[in-house]
Design a protein around this motif. Structure first.
Motif, short mmCIF file in Angstrom:
data_model
loop_
_atom_site.label_atom_id
_atom_site.label_comp_id
_atom_site.label_asym_id
_atom_site.label_seq_id
_atom_site.Cartn_x
_atom_site.Cartn_y
_atom_site.Cartn_z
N THR A 868 19.35 -72.33 -40.87
CA THR A 868 18.68 -73.38 -40.12
C THR A 868 17.30 -73.63 -40.70
O THR A 868 16.56 -72.68 -41.01
N ILE A 869 16.94 -74.92 -40.84
CA ILE A 869 15.63 -75.33 -41.34
C ILE A 869 14.87 -75.99 -40.20
O ILE A 869 15.41 -76.87 -39.51
N ALA A 870 13.62 -75.58 -40.00
CA ALA A 870 12.78 -76.16 -38.95
C ALA A 870 11.43 -76.55 -39.52
O ALA A 870 10.97 -75.99 -40.52
N LYS A 876 14.12 -78.01 -35.08
CA LYS A 876 15.19 -77.80 -36.04
C LYS A 876 15.56 -79.13 -36.70
O LYS A 876 15.78 -80.14 -36.04
N LEU A 877 15.62 -79.10 -38.01
CA LEU A 877 15.94 -80.29 -38.79
C LEU A 877 17.39 -80.34 -39.21
O LEU A 877 18.02 -81.40 -39.21
N ALA A 911 10.27 -73.67 -42.17
CA ALA A 911 10.79 -72.36 -41.80
C ALA A 911 12.31 -72.34 -41.97
O ALA A 911 13.00 -73.30 -41.63
N MET A 912 12.78 -71.22 -42.50
CA MET A 912 14.21 -71.05 -42.72
C MET A 912 14.68 -69.83 -41.94
O MET A 912 14.03 -68.78 -41.97
N GLN A 913 15.80 -69.95 -41.24
CA GLN A 913 16.38 -68.85 -40.48
C GLN A 913 17.86 -68.75 -40.84
O GLN A 913 18.59 -69.73 -40.83
N GLY A 917 26.54 -62.27 -39.60
CA GLY A 917 27.08 -61.01 -39.12
C GLY A 917 26.18 -60.31 -38.12
O GLY A 917 26.01 -59.09 -38.19
N GLY A 918 25.58 -61.07 -37.25
CA GLY A 918 24.72 -60.47 -36.24
C GLY A 918 23.31 -60.21 -36.72
O GLY A 918 22.46 -59.75 -35.95
N GLN A 919 23.02 -60.48 -37.98
CA GLN A 919 21.67 -60.29 -38.51
C GLN A 919 20.95 -61.62 -38.59
O GLN A 919 21.56 -62.66 -38.84
N SER A 920 19.65 -61.57 -38.40
CA SER A 920 18.82 -62.76 -38.46
C SER A 920 17.71 -62.52 -39.48
O SER A 920 16.96 -61.54 -39.37
N LEU A 921 17.62 -63.41 -40.47
CA LEU A 921 16.62 -63.29 -41.53
C LEU A 921 15.85 -64.58 -41.65
O LEU A 921 16.39 -65.68 -41.42
N SER A 922 14.59 -64.48 -42.01
CA SER A 922 13.75 -65.67 -42.10
C SER A 922 13.13 -65.80 -43.48
O SER A 922 13.05 -64.85 -44.25
#
Length: 931
Positions: A868-870, A876-877, A911-913, A917-922
């Motif tokens: 996701t890009i914001a 969110k874009l 910002a990128m998110q 697999g249950g993990q969240s990275l930015s």
């Protein structure tokens, strides 16, 4: 590939069959895709050309029932096919072989195509092959049919009525004896072979012709040739007692040497042709030990003695021969003669010039207007004598007037690059030197949707091009080098591109009177007359194809005119004269861009961009004082980027020497390499970006008939070296090594077959570059800003690929479940739409528009990965879906506004998110614009 196929540059993937990272991967298992595959397959190479200058074509075959269909064998550029008169081209053997010598289509079945591996023109940069291949579906698929150790194949001929019967003329090894040379025959389509003409381990076959009326009658040209361990012009040996012209009347079971009317001297290379309308008539071009071995060869129309060779004719199937003409162009490199199938008075002899006879070989004139010189392949349409197809060092050409004038076909990027340099513009340019085609520079991207065209490339040097370097602080200052030490500096704002004054700039050759006289002058755009070039080893071939080879490869020592001047020295006297290699290394100091190092037999240094030079070493080779040699020269130079003045030099006679005080004193390290014989060629020294005592060395011994790779690393200033050869292919010598400046464990090497990467400091190696053909790699450079790996191929021009994510691939990253890599700044700008080109010329693709987001997954994740890009307000874009497979993956964000999907987003950081697999990275994506 065609201009359309070039745009779809993700064509092929490679199976990366190597050991995995020690301690992080399990051993390779053929039944499943490896972790190495999953890590590296995303790194797809992009071709950027150029195709302006073509490249060496050694053979071609035309389907006579359909002349629109042509097969072209490039020396190291692969096999290409067109079915539309050259409008589009398709490469057929990109993942099969790296060098070709011959191609043939069965006269009775155009679906049957044979290819012989290994160029048989035994020049100094020739590459060997691995036997013969057959296709029964017009090139769609191929099967290896054996004869692996023949190494160099000069001709393949197929029985006119039975495609199961094939003859292969095998030259054999160029650097050593071997039994697999001579003439081979199969009667079962290649399942089995008979060695029907076996002369000795030093004498092979360079040509064979089959009588169209009686296919049991064969003619063969036997040739004994050997190159030495250096890289001079002519081979060290070109003659042998068993070389000559042979005939068989029983399909190759027995042979008789033809002698009546032919020279009594030892024979060299010869070429044969049979007149199709009347097979009683034969022509031959014959070299003997008395043939002048110059670049132009023995001249035409000056009748010399029979024993000096030339053009011969037989009217009785080879029983007797008549000497017609003295013409014998530079025999070892050409040796080709053709007869018009409809008129035996129309004779063509291939050489530096295109020689035409209209009176059956009695007199010759030069044709070839519009074509590059140095001709190797010719087809004459049996139904139309005006229609010719020509292959030479400058590519492919068509003629519709019997070879008087030619049209260049520029649909194939088959340039043979030696060395490259990069500038710091945006987008950056690549400059490099090519075999027989000068030096060129061009962009890695354009602002036009069409892509990178021929018009985007600029010629910056003549002769055979080698090193090109660009001042990192001034992208318009380019140094260009051609054979045997001809070095020039150009100001691109004022010079380059050819014209009456050559390529402009000024000669800065060390020791040259011209360099001394020009000291302090700026580059006015006028070509100084290169007073140092009295030996005329670079005559300045312009874009119209005039000869620039001059005397570049006579095998004679280029001594360097004006050798008593131009170098002040630092205690090192010039006692043996200056010698320069075929490819003399040039280095811009990583610490001071105005400082240059240049290698002859001495190391030269300039702090004035080449206006004046100092000698900063003794003779660093093994040559004895005043020894005259075509070798014994410096081949590679390196300076530590960590500490100024730590220098390494390697030579073509096996020396490695180091200085820790900028050349004031030198330490000979040549005996420090375990298990490597002293006869060798040092191809590269690479100094580490992380420790001043660390360096790498690649060594090549193929000129000593040893094709094993040799790679070493030192961490103690050369006191000790350990091998990093590991699991690199055992039959492919190394040309270059590069270390990432951001990751000491990331190494790249280029060998005779492609690029290999190590992610663990050289313990394990894997093939690298999805879409990269099997081709020799002569140089690799990592762009210091954009983190592209730029690949100089010797046969398929230049490729680039982004390696930024690999530079972040540390042990810590590999241990994570997931990781998002840093994103290269992206440009929110679409290339300009242009009128679609109607040209048949090669057009290279621009890089994909948008931001490339790479991420790593240790294990496969069910379903897609969401990225996701914001914007900076948190809005969110866009949400992108990426693959969930283990390894490194990529998604592209097109940088479009979410409002209408057409407008570009504003410049800034986004910002990128990533959810996987249950993990969240930015992470962050920076967007730039052209404003």
């Amino acid at each position: 590939m065609s201009r359309h196929a070039a745009r779809n540059w993700s064509l092929f993937g490679f199976t990366l069959v190597a050991l995995f990272l020690v301690g992080f991967f399990q051993p390779y298992r053929a039944q499943e895709k490896s972790a190495a595959d999953r890590l590296l397959e995303v790194f797809t190479v992009r071709p950027i050309g150029p195709a302006n200058m073509g490249g060496r074509i050694v053979d071609l075959a035309v389907v006579e029932s359909d002349p629109d269909t042509i097969y072209v064998a490039a020396a190291t550029g692969g096999l290409w096919k067109t079915t539309d008169k050259g409008a589009t081209w398709t490469p057929l053997m990109d993942r099969i072989t790296n060098s070709l010598g011959a191609v043939a289509v069965a006269p009775s079945d155009p679906n049957v195509v044979w290819v012989g591996g290994g160029e048989a023109n035994p020049r100094n940069s020739v590459t060997w092959g691995n036997g013969v291949y057959k296709s029964i579906d017009a090139g769609k698929s191929w099967q290896h049919m054996g004869l692996k150790e023949t190494q160099h194949i000069g001709r393949v001929v197929i029985h006119p009525k039975n495609p199961q019967i094939v003859y292969v003329a095998a030259l054999g090894g160029t650097w050593g004896p071997n039994k697999e040379r001579g003439l081979f025959k199969t009667t079962d389509g290649g399942k089995t072979w008979r060695h029907v003409l076996a002369l000795d381990p030093d004498t092979g076959c360079i040509d064979v012709a089959i009588d169209p009326g009686d296919p049991d009658i064969l003619y063969a040209a036997a040739y004994a040739v050997r190159r030495d361990g250096f890289s001079g012009g002519n081979p060290a040996r070109q003659f042998g007692p068993k070389a000559g012209l042979y005939k068989s009347a029983d399909g190759g079971q027995s042979w008789e040497r033809m002698t009546e009317g032919l020279p009594k001297e030892e024979f060299g290379r010869c070429g044969l042709a049979i007149y199709q309308k009347n097979p009683n008539v034969l022509y031959a071009v014959v070299q003997t030990a008395k043939t002048p071995a110059t670049v132009q060869g023995q001249p035409a129309n000056k009748q010399g003695p029979v024993d000096a060779g030339g053009i011969f004719r037989s009217d009785d199937k080879g029983k007797t021969w008549t000497h017609l003409n003295s013409l014998c162009p530079r025999p070892f490199y050409y040796g080709q003669i053709r007869i018009d199938p409809s008129d035996d008075q129309n004779i063509y002899v291939l050489g530096v010039a295109f020689h035409i006879s209209r009176d059956g070989g009695k007199t010759f004139s030069s044709g070839g207007k519009g074509a590059h010189p140095d001709h190797h392949a010719l087809w004459i349409n049996p139904k139309d004598s005006n229609h010719l197809v020509l292959g030479n060092d400058g590519g492919l050409y068509f003629s519709n007037n019997k070879g008087v004038a030619w049209t260049a076909i520029r649909g194939m990027a088959i340039g043979q690059f030696y060395a490259i340099g990069l500038d710091m513009r945006k987008p950056y340019r690549v400059y490099g030197g090519l075999q027989d085609n000068g030096s060129w520079g061009g962009p890695t991207a354009t602002d036009r949707a069409e892509g990178i065209t021929l018009a985007d490339w600029l010629r910056v040097g003549g002769g055979d091009g080698f090193y090109c370097q660009v001042d990192p602080t001034d992208p318009y200052t380019v140094y260009s080098e051609s054979q045997y030490g001809n070095l020039r500096r150009l100001n691109l704002k004022q010079t380059a591109g050819g014209g009456k004054g050559g390529f402009g700039g000024k000669s800065i050759r060390p020791g040259a009177k011209a360099a001394k006289a020009d000291a302090g002058k700026d580059d006015k755009g006028k070509d100084d007359k290169a007073k140092d070039d009295k030996a005329k080893d670079d005559k300045g071939k312009d874009d119209k194809g005039k000869d620039d080879k001059g005397k570049d490869e006579k095998g004679k020592e280029e001594k360097g005119k004006g050798q008593k001047g131009g170098g002040k020295g630092k205690g090192f006297a010039d006692t043996s004269g200056y010698r320069f290699n075929w490819s003399s290394p040039l280095l811009i100091s990583p610490h001071q861009p105005q400082t240059l190092y240049y290698g002859g037999n001495f190391l030269f240094k300039s702090t004035t961009r080449g206006d004046q030079w100092d000698i900063v070493s003794p003779d660093l080779t093994r040559a004895k004082p005043k020894q005259k040699s075509s070798g014994n020269t410096i081949t590679t130079i390196a300076e530590s980027p960590k500490k100024q003045g730590i220098l390494y030099v390697g030579t073509d006679d096996g020396n490695v020497q180091m200085s820790r005080d900028d050349g004031k004193s030198w330490i000979d390290l040549s005996k420090k390499f375990p298990g490597v014989p002293k006869d060798r060629w040092i191809t590269r020294v690479e100094c580490s970006h992380f420790a001043e005592g660390t360096a790498y060395v690649t060594i090549d011994r193929h000129r000593n008939d040893d094709r094993k790779p040799y790679l070493f690393k030192t961490t103690d200033y050369g006191a000790t070296w350990r091998s990093l050869t590991g699991n690199l292919p055992g039959d492919s010598p190394l040309h270059v090594i590069r270390e990432s400046s951001r990751n000491p464990n990331l190494l790249f090497v280029g060998n005779e077959n492609g690029v290999y990467v190590s992610l663990d400091g050289g313990r394990a190696w894997q093939r690298f570059g999805t879409g990269l053909p099997i081709v020799p790699i002569h140089d690799l450079v990592i762009h210091p800003r954009d983190r592209d790996l730029v690949i100089a191929t010797h046969g398929r021009s230049i490729y680039v690929t982004d390696i930024g994510p690999l530079e972040e691939l540390t042990e810590k990253v590999l241990a994570k479940g997931a990781h998002v890599f840093s994103v290269r700044p992206a440009l929110a700008s679409v290339p300009k739409a242009v009128e679609p080109s109607k040209s048949k010329d090669f057009i290279a693709p621009n890089p994909p528009v948008g931001a490339a987001i790479y991420y790593y997954l240790k294990d496969s994740t069910p379903g897609a990965v969401a990225v996701t890009i914001a914007d900076n307000t948190g809005k969110k874009l866009v949400t992108l879906e990426g693959p969930g497979r283990a390894g490194i993956n990529r998604v592209m964000w097109n940088l479009r506004s979410p409002m209408n999907g057409k407008e570009w987003i504003a410049r800034g950081d986004y910002a990128m998110q990533m959810q996987a697999g249950g993990q969240s990275l930015s992470g962050t994506v920076r967007v730039e614009t052209t404003e």
